[in-house]
Design an enzyme around this catalytic site. Structure first.
Site, short mmCIF file in Angstrom:
data_model
loop_
_atom_site.label_atom_id
_atom_site.label_comp_id
_atom_site.label_asym_id
_atom_site.label_seq_id
_atom_site.Cartn_x
_atom_site.Cartn_y
_atom_site.Cartn_z
N GLY A 52 0.82 -1.22 0.00
CA GLY A 52 0.00 0.00 0.00
C GLY A 52 0.85 1.26 0.00
N LEU A 53 0.24 2.35 -0.38
CA LEU A 53 0.94 3.64 -0.42
C LEU A 53 1.22 4.11 1.00
CD1 LEU A 53 -1.20 5.25 -3.25
CD2 LEU A 53 1.26 4.74 -3.36
N ALA B 262 1.01 6.38 4.34
CA ALA B 262 -0.13 7.00 5.02
C ALA B 262 -1.41 6.20 4.88
CB ALA B 262 -0.36 8.45 4.57
N ARG C 48 6.25 12.68 -1.41
CA ARG C 48 6.78 11.33 -1.40
C ARG C 48 5.69 10.35 -1.86
NH1 ARG C 48 9.15 8.24 3.94
NH2 ARG C 48 10.32 10.16 4.18
N ARG D 183 -9.36 -0.24 37.76
CA ARG D 183 -9.80 -1.33 38.62
C ARG D 183 -11.08 -0.88 39.31
NH1 ARG D 183 -5.04 -3.20 42.45
NH2 ARG D 183 -6.62 -4.74 43.03
N HIS D 184 -11.78 -1.81 39.90
CA HIS D 184 -12.92 -1.47 40.75
C HIS D 184 -12.41 -0.66 41.94
CE1 HIS D 184 -11.29 -4.51 43.40
NE2 HIS D 184 -11.15 -5.25 42.31
N ASN E 32 -10.24 -6.51 49.48
CA ASN E 32 -8.96 -5.80 49.41
C ASN E 32 -8.54 -5.38 50.82
OD1 ASN E 32 -9.96 -4.04 46.39
ND2 ASN E 32 -8.75 -5.91 46.58
N GLY F 181 -9.81 -12.86 45.14
CA GLY F 181 -11.00 -13.44 44.50
C GLY F 181 -12.29 -12.99 45.15
N ARG G 101 -18.31 -5.71 42.50
CA ARG G 101 -17.43 -4.57 42.77
C ARG G 101 -17.15 -3.71 41.53
NH1 ARG G 101 -14.71 -9.38 43.25
NH2 ARG G 101 -12.57 -9.66 42.54
N GLU H 185 -12.41 -11.61 37.34
CA GLU H 185 -11.04 -11.75 37.83
C GLU H 185 -10.50 -13.17 37.60
OE1 GLU H 185 -8.33 -10.71 38.12
OE2 GLU H 185 -7.83 -9.92 40.10
N HIS I 47 -10.60 -6.00 36.90
CA HIS I 47 -9.80 -6.50 38.03
C HIS I 47 -8.30 -6.47 37.70
CE1 HIS I 47 -13.63 -8.01 39.64
NE2 HIS I 47 -13.91 -8.20 38.36
N GLN I 48 -7.50 -6.58 38.75
CA GLN I 48 -6.05 -6.43 38.60
C GLN I 48 -5.45 -7.35 37.54
OE1 GLN I 48 -2.90 -5.28 41.59
NE2 GLN I 48 -3.17 -7.44 42.05
N ARG J 213 -3.86 -6.27 33.96
CA ARG J 213 -2.46 -6.54 33.61
C ARG J 213 -2.37 -7.13 32.21
NH1 ARG J 213 -1.09 -9.07 39.47
NH2 ARG J 213 0.01 -7.27 40.35
#
Ligand SMILES: *[C@@H]1O[C@H](CO)[C@@H](O)[C@H](O)[C@H]1NC(C)=O
Ligand SMILES: *[C@@H]1O[C@H](CO)[C@@H](O)[C@H](O)[C@H]1NC(C)=O
Length: 450
Positions: A28-29, A31, A174, A235-236, A242, A248, A288, A310, A375-376, A380
């Site tokens: 492709g060209l 841009a 170009r 995160r929640h 926590n 969990g 949560r 989670e 969730h964590q 991640r």
């Protein structure tokens, strides 16, 4: 949904290789979003543990001609022509060597797009038993092209330190030089395996796909778009689990978690620039995350995804790390040794989570502005996809509570902004070998705060 097929052969050096190796050739060209597509495909495949690598002919060319002007790309410029040809040669040679060492999917990112050149690449690959998949990005939507030019001239290494107006003009010249020789893939090439994407997915043509791995790549590429958009991750709010240091479960928010939920709409607004909204909000099915999203504007659509729940910690669900270490000491140790692959008894590993998140990533690619409250471990994995983090590191990333992350995909990587709500929360980040959850996360080299 393992992508890698079970049957394996070994190469001359005794390295195990998949029996399918594919060279994805971008056509492709300038841009037309080719480099963006190439980078994304690489990121996606690596995220799924498939060895993939982009070979960018422009980078080879830059070694000899760092900031060439548009004249360099004129067909009649013999010196420029010679250097471009040498760059393509060097890239293809390195690529074939990489395949010999066991590489699975190479993405050849080059501009020169003539039928003759395509034959040349196909013949080189055929000889080595490597399949070719040509991916053409065609675009005649002026607005899209202009926004791409804008993106390239502000981020390309070819134009570092140059006046933006001049850079844009030079880049347009170009493109004009390339247009003179550009040949789109057509009926004469019906023996090629190809995917033709018109105006970023408005229309696609698929020709002669041969096997499962090719069809996976094609399916991913069909879902991409290059419109400007962002993805917000949170995160929640802090949950009761926590606070108790348990993992969990399906706990309610703590009072501070509730405060974060009330603050979230402002935090999101603070992150807006331009036409960022409206957003679509995705949560998991656990209370949560749903509670954390409850004060967001009514007019924003909300969707709950089971796939965003989670990481399932199996028999360790609702336990503290100290309890896990006490009750399942070998498991605790094994998880620290290889957190990505460790699977909780009766539960999941990070590797399992990545596989269940694949449809989420696919849907994210198809979508525009999305806010994900989850969730964590899930964040991640999603973060690792966008930021190209290794699997060794991603399970150790510190994704703090009460923090909003805004990711904006760009032509040369993903921009990241972090917004902290000034609402205290426990740190749930745990270092290797430790059972405590209160280490200073700034000690963590992979911290998001850095
Ligand atoms: C593209 O490659 C062909 C030969 O493979 C060459 O003749 C032509 O000049 C090249 N064009 C550009 C713009 O690089
Ligand atoms: C953990 O607690 C949740 C409620 O928060 C419950 O639904 C779940 O079954 C518990 N898990 C185990 C393994 O007991």
């Amino acid at each position: 949904m393992e992508l890698a097929r079970p049957s394996r052969k070994t190469n001359g050096k005794g390295v195990q290789v998949e029996d399918t190796q594919i060279c994805v050739v971008m056509v492709g060209l300038p841009a037309r979003g080719k480099s963006l597509i190439a980078q994304k495909a690489q990121r996606y495949l690596r995220w799924l543990s498939i060895d993939a690598r982009v070979f960018n002919v422009g980078n080879y060319r830059r070694k000899d001609a760092a900031q060439p002007s548009a004249d360099f790309f004129d067909v009649n410029n013999l010196e420029g022509e010679r250097m471009r040809r040498a760059a393509a040669e060097a890239a293809v040679t390195d690529m074939l060597k990489w395949f010999k060492d066991g590489g699975i999917i190479a993405i050849l990112d080059a501009t020169n797009s003539t039928k003759k050149r395509r034959r040349w690449i196909k013949e080189r690959c055929d000889k080595e038993g490597v399949e070719t998949l040509f991916v053409e990005s065609k675009c005649d939507d002026e607005e899209l092209i202009m926004s791409n030019i804008l993106e390239v001239k502000t981020t390309s290494p070819d134009y570092v330190g140059q006046d933006p107006e001049e850079a844009a003009q030079d880049f347009r010249n170009r493109i004009r030089n390339y247009e003179k020789v550009y040949e789109t893939i057509d009926e004469e090439e019906s023996d090629l395996t190809y995917l033709k994407i018109m105006n970023v997915g408005k229309r696609v043509i698929i020709n002669a796909i041969q096997d499962y791995l090719q069809s996976r790549v094609v399916y991913y590429l069909m879902n991409l778009h290059i419109k400007q958009r962002s993805i917000w991750l949170s995160r929640h709010g802090e949950s009761m689990w926590n606070v108790y240091g348990k993992i969990g479960g399906d706990a309610k928010l703590s009072e501070r978690g509730e405060a974060y939920a009330r603050k979230l709409p402002d935090l999101v607004k603070e992150s807006f620039d331009g036409n960022d909204h409206p957003l679509t909000v995705w949560t998991s099915t656990l209370q949560r995350t749903i509670a954390t999203a409850q004060h967001l504007p009514q007019e924003w659509n909300q969707l709950q995804w089971k796939a965003l729940d989670e990481l399932d910690s199996g028999v360790c669900d609702n336990m503290t790390y100290a309890e896990i270490k006490e009750e399942y000491p070998e498991d605790f140790e094994a998880r620290d040794q290889d957190k990505y692959n460790y699977r909780y008894r009766g539960g999941e590993s990070y590797r399992d989570v990545v596989i269940r998140l694949e449809p989420i990533i696919m849907e994210l690619e198809r979508s525009e502005n999305i806010l994900i409250v989850t969730h964590q471990a899930i964040l991640r994995c999603i973060y690792a996809y966008f930021m190209n983090e290794d699997q060794e590191k991603s399970p150790w990333l510190n994704v703090p509570l009460h923090t909003l992350i805004k990711l904006t995909p760009r032509a040369y990587g993903t921009d990241r902004q972090v917004y902290k709500a000034a609402i205290p929360a426990v740190s749930t980040w745990r270092g290797k070998g430790s059972v405590a959850k209160h280490e200073d996360p700034l000690e963590d080299t992979t911290s998001l705060d850095k």
